[in-house]
Design an enzyme around this catalytic site. Structure first.
Site, short mmCIF file in Angstrom:
data_model
loop_
_atom_site.label_atom_id
_atom_site.label_comp_id
_atom_site.label_asym_id
_atom_site.label_seq_id
_atom_site.Cartn_x
_atom_site.Cartn_y
_atom_site.Cartn_z
N GLU A 43 0.85 -1.20 0.00
CA GLU A 43 0.00 0.00 0.00
C GLU A 43 0.87 1.23 0.00
O GLU A 43 1.81 1.35 0.79
CB GLU A 43 -0.86 0.05 1.27
CG GLU A 43 -2.12 -0.76 1.21
CD GLU A 43 -2.95 -0.57 2.48
OE1 GLU A 43 -2.74 0.44 3.20
OE2 GLU A 43 -3.77 -1.44 2.75
N ASP A 53 -6.32 9.07 10.31
CA ASP A 53 -4.99 8.64 10.71
C ASP A 53 -4.58 9.15 12.08
O ASP A 53 -4.90 10.28 12.47
CB ASP A 53 -3.96 9.11 9.67
CG ASP A 53 -4.01 8.26 8.42
OD1 ASP A 53 -3.85 7.03 8.55
OD2 ASP A 53 -4.24 8.80 7.32
N TYR A 110 -11.25 -4.56 3.02
CA TYR A 110 -10.38 -4.07 4.09
C TYR A 110 -11.21 -4.02 5.36
O TYR A 110 -12.10 -3.19 5.49
CB TYR A 110 -9.86 -2.69 3.71
CG TYR A 110 -8.77 -2.10 4.59
CD1 TYR A 110 -8.81 -2.17 5.98
CD2 TYR A 110 -7.69 -1.43 4.00
CE1 TYR A 110 -7.80 -1.61 6.76
CE2 TYR A 110 -6.68 -0.86 4.77
CZ TYR A 110 -6.75 -0.96 6.15
OH TYR A 110 -5.77 -0.39 6.93
#
Lengths: 413, 266
Positions: B49, B60, B174
């Site tokens: 990735e 994040d 995912y």
């Protein structure tokens, strides 16, 4: 554009879109919680007890309705249209933010949430959130960019006195944009027990709709008061636009009144050419920031730019999606007012009317004064005076100090 | 068959699980990201990735936020990362997947992005803030271009949402292990296996788990149940610590080999 095409009550659509704007651009973790929030909000809105309880709080706690005040000396000084000020500065906590906060805090308790988080720029929404949290007995944490913590020290202290925790945000530009990022990160982490009390008509659906609905009271009152005081609707309605909550609240009830010109005033900062401003609608491009599609200040690579404004509440590179929609439709127009013009309006209002507006609201006042001069004496302007300026006195003193202490002379009367 | 499908088919045939390391492109420089990708592939990474830096990475945690800042300060842009991938394709054959936010992709132009990415040798894209409800326009360009659009499932996703996401996702799915932002955690979430089991009951597509997995022990546990293990912040932290040191590439390589070891067939 025809009146028949305008159907504000039909927006947003079920997926939260205002035309191509709005929506839910968030991490998957927040999708189910946003759906739950929307469901809970719609149920609350349909519940007479909820509406009654909110109405009671707005009347007896927040101090509504706020007056529509005819600024006679200001009108005379401008020598044109009659200027009326919608006095949201008289609300409890000193700004319109309380309208939304009471509604959402009531919803949070109804949903059984045990903790409130909020973001704040100028600190007005943070203070309002801390106030509601105290009123409802909920712990409250407020994310605030460290630059804003410094320039809005008074509001930081107020939040602490109200029992809230202020968390300074050191990432990015250390202003409102980064406070929203950090609040969203907290929410992603604690979404099961935490209510995110978003303060403007932005973010993912249902926030733009919900905040608008809770702020609509401003425009509904102003519209009725205009009729009572002047016998007709205003010719021009003006409000400042950062995220856009006081503006959408004031504008919304006038959307179908085609005779009413509606202008949102963005932060011109050092001027649009300088690149240091907060005019997302005036100088931005379409993009996605903080969960919805709207106009955004950004570079060609889609990196969000840092906004600039002397007023912390307008120092934001995005704007609520409903504004973007009515801008493209041509129903709302947008202008910008520079830091210097806002400062001048702040002083003019202080000297001529004994009113110290928030620097955010001073932007709207500055535009309204310019516009009034070009209008007929028989015409009327309604200005959203979204908040009081006590919190900004320090900033104003500093700005005027750097100008050799020369206080700008008020416009001749 | 796409490169991602072929990878999972071959891994399944061997009884192996995929190791999917993440690098923020351009941290500490694009040239070093290139070297890191080559080394990662050599040490057993099955898919890699590449994070396209975005100014407001709201999904994040602090480690990737800092990496993003460093990359943006170094002047990294989406076109330059695409250029890097084009160059890397001479040396690396593992699938390369972009991880980013919607705005940089939107600003590039959806059609242009999908076509350029595939031409450069990108196999898939994960957009952290693009749920299936908003993904229609990108999907419409990705499918004809041959770019896999990989969607995320979260612990808060209802079974109905899982079904919708599983249908929309291509390449793999995912699974976000926890409610929170990216970053290492001392413990794996207790409800992870339950979510994985629910998702398995809904789809036969490969499921890879990410968020909060930072060491070989955790990779081993997750690898027993998932098709792949995604490791981001722990690797980015090694990059941060070794940045400027000649040990950067070998240290990251060693870490990746250690993460892959428990995922190999026993």
């Amino acid at each position: 554009m025809t009146a028949a095409r305008l159907n504000p009550a039909a927006l947003p659509d079920p997926a939260g879109h205002f035309g191509r704007f709005g929506g839910r651009f968030v991490p998957e973790t927040l999708m189910a919680p946003l759906v739950d929030l929307e469901r809970a909000y719609r149920a609350a809105r349909a519940d007479a007890r909820f509406r009654l309880r909110l109405q009671d709080l707005l009347t007896h706690y927040a101090g509504r309705p706020t007056p529509l005040y005819f600024a006679e000396r200001l009108t005379r000084a401008c020598g044109g249209a009659r200027i009326f000020l919608k006095r949201e500065d008289l609300c409890h906590t000193g700004a319109h933010k309380i309208n939304n906060v009471l509604g959402q805090a009531l919803l949070a308790t109804r949903m059984g949430k045990k903790r409130i988080i909020a973001e704040t720029g100028a600190g007005q929404h943070g203070v309002a959130s801390a106030t509601a949290a105290a009123l409802f007995g909920l712990p409250c944490e407020v994310y605030m960019g460290s630059v804003d913590v410094e320039r809005q020290a008074l509001n930081v202290f107020r939040m602490k006195l109200l029992g809230a925790t202020v968390i300074p945000v050191e990432s990015g530009s250390r202003t409102l944009k980064d406070a929203v990022n950090e609040a969203l990160r907290d929410w992603v982490t604690n979404v099961r027990n935490t209510y995110y009390l978003l303060g403007s008509a932005m973010g993912p659906h249902p926030y733009p709709m919900m905040v608008r609905d809770f702020q609509r009271v401003i425009g509904e009152e102003a519209r009725a008061q205009s009729r009572t005081l002047t016998g007709r609707l205003p010719d021009l309605v003006v409000a400042c636009v950062g995220g856009g909550s006081n503006a959408i609240g004031l504008f919304w009830p006038f959307i179908k009144d085609r005779s009413v010109r509606i202008v949102g005033v963005e932060a011109g900062g050092h001027g649009l050419q300088s690149g240091k401003h907060g005019a997302s609608l005036g100088a931005g491009t379409v993009g996605v920031l903080h969960g919805s599609m709207s106009y955004v200040l950004q570079n060609d690579d889609g990196q969000v730019a840092e906004a600039h404004s002397i007023s912390a509440g307008l120092d934001y590179p995005g704007v609520g999606p409903e504004h973007a929609y009515y801008r493209d439709l041509g129903r709302f127009q947008y202008a910008s007012i520079t830091d210097a013009e806002a400062l001048e309006a702040f002083q003019t209002l202080a000297r001529l009317e004994g009113l110290m507006p928030a620097l955010e609201s001073a932007h709207a006042a500055a535009y309204a004064m310019q516009a009034a001069r070009q209008m007929k004496k028989s015409e009327t302007v309604v200005v959203g005076l979204s908040g009081r300026g006590d919190k900004d006195v320090h900033t104003v003193a500093h700005a005027l100090g750097s100008n050799n202490g020369n206080v700008v002379e008020p416009t001749p009367r | 068959m796409t490169r991602l499908e072929a990878t999972f088919t071959s891994l399944r045939a061997r009884g192996e699980r995929a190791l999917i390391p993440y690098f923020t492109a351009g941290d500490p420089s694009l040239a070093l990201t290139g070297k890191l990708v080559v080394e990662a592939a050599r040490q057993g990474a099955d898919i890699i990735e590449l994070g396209i830096p975005f100014s407001d990475p709201l999904a994040d945690g602090p480690v990737i936020q800092r990496a993003t800042q460093r990359a943006l300060q170094a002047g990294v842009t989406l076109p330059r990362v695409l250029e890097l991938v084009r160059e890397l394709r001479a040396e690396v054959s593992v699938p390369l997947v972009f991880l980013t936010y919607y705005n940089p992709v939107f600003a590039f132009g959806l059609k242009a992005f999908c076509q350029t990415a595939v031409e450069a040798g990108v196999d898939g894209v994960i957009v952290a803030d693009l749920p299936p409800e908003e993904a229609g326009p990108l999907q419409a360009e990705a499918r004809p271009a041959g770019l896999d659009l990989i969607h995320l499932v979260a612990p808060t996703s209802t079974p109905a949402r899982m079904r919708k996401i599983a249908r929309a996702s291509s390449g793999f799915i995912y699974l976000v292990s926890l409610t929170g932002v990216t970053g290492e955690r001392t413990e794996l979430p207790s409800d992870l296996l339950q979510h994985l089991r629910t998702l398995r009951g809904i789809t036969a597509k490969p499921v890879c788990v990410g968020f909060g997995i930072g060491n070989p022990e955790q990779a081993a546990v997750v690898g027993r149940f998932a098709d792949g293990v995604i490791v981001g912040s722990a690797i980015v932290r090694v990059v941060e610590e070794q940045s400027g040191s000649p040990a950067l590439i070998p240290e990251v390589g060693r870490f990746i080999a250690a993460l892959k070891a428990p995922l190999r067939a026993t």
